[in-house]
Design an enzyme around this catalytic site. Structure first.
Site, PDB file in Angstrom:
ATOM      1  NE  ARG A 137      45.660  51.833  32.623  1.00  0.00           N
ATOM      2  CZ  ARG A 137      45.920  51.153  31.505  1.00  0.00           C
ATOM      3  NH1 ARG A 137      47.081  50.541  31.362  1.00  0.00           N
ATOM      4  NH2 ARG A 137      45.035  51.093  30.532  1.00  0.00           N
TER       5      ARG A 137
ATOM      6  CG  HIS B 276      40.061  49.682  30.079  1.00  0.00           C
ATOM      7  ND1 HIS B 276      40.348  51.042  30.065  1.00  0.00           N
ATOM      8  CD2 HIS B 276      41.055  49.086  29.364  1.00  0.00           C
ATOM      9  CE1 HIS B 276      41.448  51.240  29.378  1.00  0.00           C
ATOM     10  NE2 HIS B 276      41.900  50.084  28.936  1.00  0.00           N
TER      11      HIS B 276
ATOM     12  CD  GLN C  37      40.700  48.931  24.789  1.00  0.00           C
ATOM     13  OE1 GLN C  37      41.722  49.361  25.302  1.00  0.00           O
ATOM     14  NE2 GLN C  37      40.597  48.767  23.473  1.00  0.00           N
TER      15      GLN C  37
ATOM     16  CG  ASP D 182      42.077  41.628  28.460  1.00  0.00           C
ATOM     17  OD1 ASP D 182      43.254  41.803  28.081  1.00  0.00           O
ATOM     18  OD2 ASP D 182      41.557  42.300  29.361  1.00  0.00           O
TER      19      ASP D 182
ATOM     20  CB  CYS E 204      41.813  45.943  25.220  1.00  0.00           C
ATOM     21  SG  CYS E 204      42.454  44.800  26.466  1.00  0.00           S
TER      22      CYS E 204
ATOM     23  NE  ARG F 122      41.699  53.596  25.062  1.00  0.00           N
ATOM     24  CZ  ARG F 122      42.499  53.147  26.028  1.00  0.00           C
ATOM     25  NH1 ARG F 122      43.042  51.944  25.926  1.00  0.00           N
ATOM     26  NH2 ARG F 122      42.740  53.859  27.119  1.00  0.00           N
TER      27      ARG F 122
END
Ligand code: CP
Ligand code: NVA
Length: 307
Positions: free
Chosen positions: A105, A132, A135, A221, A261, A289
């Site tokens: 990340r 991402h 996700q 988000d 998310c 996830r």
């Protein structure tokens, strides 16, 4: 260097491979729920490199590796030499001699690409400024496990045209669904992968109600993603009117799912009654996830598994 498969963007896998991953995720999730041991990765190690904060990504990869019989090793910028300027290429060479798979990340997508170019083992993008993919893998599985294929459906994104939104766009092209994005001026979604997204796949608007209209999934988000904290005040102002409220949800299909998310800010991008309400599947997304990434890790290391 032997050629290995990486997962750096959603477009790195084919529709058939996603079909396999969704089926495999169902199997692994059922097995985990039933308490059955499934340990194809005994003795295998994942390096997890974090240059930004995380709760879900770290926990889901670490738990997933343990469940598969392997081990996950955590490194962050603060306590590793990456924070003191060691090149990502050298980090890649070293970590790929000690581990079987690397998850990172970080900030720029370019960093992940440089890591992958110098790694002997698969690299997974655990979030960059641009994308991402893990996700959206989990989010689409969350839809699939409830309603079946996402092909031909409509996803409404309300808010910032950010990394998660851009990954939904790639997914729309790979899996054949429509994305409608409502963003304020200056925060629109921009595709970065050179593909042309025609109006059958992508609709951009400034009107949240128009985006939500007839949608199967409504998602949003945070107003300010990691790395953009200096813009927080300006963003809060620009995004006023872009909250997912119960009223906005009424524009979507009656059985539409609400996704986020996480982490979420109740009262900013989403009303508490929506995220804590009956259409919200945010906790399934978070749990998935782990299951979806287990299927992804297994696929990257062992190929298609039917056992
Ligand atoms: N959704 C997600 O990636 O969460 P974390 O930032 O907690 O990892
Ligand atoms: N867009 C958010 C997602 C966090 C999981 C960020 O990049 O901070």
């Amino acid at each position: 260097m032997k050629s290995v498969r990486h997962y750096l963007q959603f477009s790195d896998l084919t529709p058939d491979e996603y079909h396999h991953l969704f089926e495999r995720t169902k199997v692994l999730k059922r097995r985990q729920g039933a308490g059955e041991l499934h340990r194809p990765l005994v003795g295998k190690v994942m390096s997890m490199v974090f240059e930004k904060h995380s709760t879900r990504t770290r926990a889901s990869f670490e738990a997933g590796m343990a469940q598969l019989g392997g081990h996950a090793m955590f490194l962050d910028t603060k306590s590793s030499q990456m924070g003191r300027g060691e090149p990502v290429e050298d980090t890649a060479r070293v970590l790929s001699r000690m581990s079987d798979i690397i998850m990172i990340r970080t900030f720029e997508q370019r960093q992940v690409e440089r890591l992958a170019a110098h790694s002997r083992v698969p690299v997974i993008n655990g979030l960059t400024n641009e994308y991402h993919p893990c996700q959206i893998l989990a989010d689409i599985f969350t839809y699939v496990e409830r309603h079946g294929s996402i092909k031909g459906k409509t996803v409404a994104w309300i808010g910032d045209g950010n990394n998660v939104c851009r990954t939904w766009l790639q997914a729309a092209r790979v899996l054949g669904f429509k994305l409608k994005v409502a963003s304020p001026l200056g925060y629109e979604l921009k595709a970065l992968d050179g593909h042309h997204y025609g109006s059958e796949l992508l609709e951009l608007t400034q009107d949240p109600a128009r985006a939500a209209s007839g949608a199967d999934i409504v998602t949003t988000d945070v107003f300010t993603s990691m790395g953009y904290e200096a813009e927080q005040a300006a963003r809060r102002e620009a995004f006023a009117g872009y909250q997912v409220t119960a009223e906005l949800m009424r524009h979507a299909k009656p059985d539409a799912l609400f996704m986020h998310c996480l982490p979420a800010h109740r009262g900013e991008e989403v009303a508490a009654e929506v995220i804590d309400g009956p259409q919200s599947v945010v906790w399934d997304e978070a749990e998935n996830r782990m299951h979806a990434q287990k299927a992804l890790i297994e696929f990257l290391l062992l190929g298609h598994r039917e056992d």
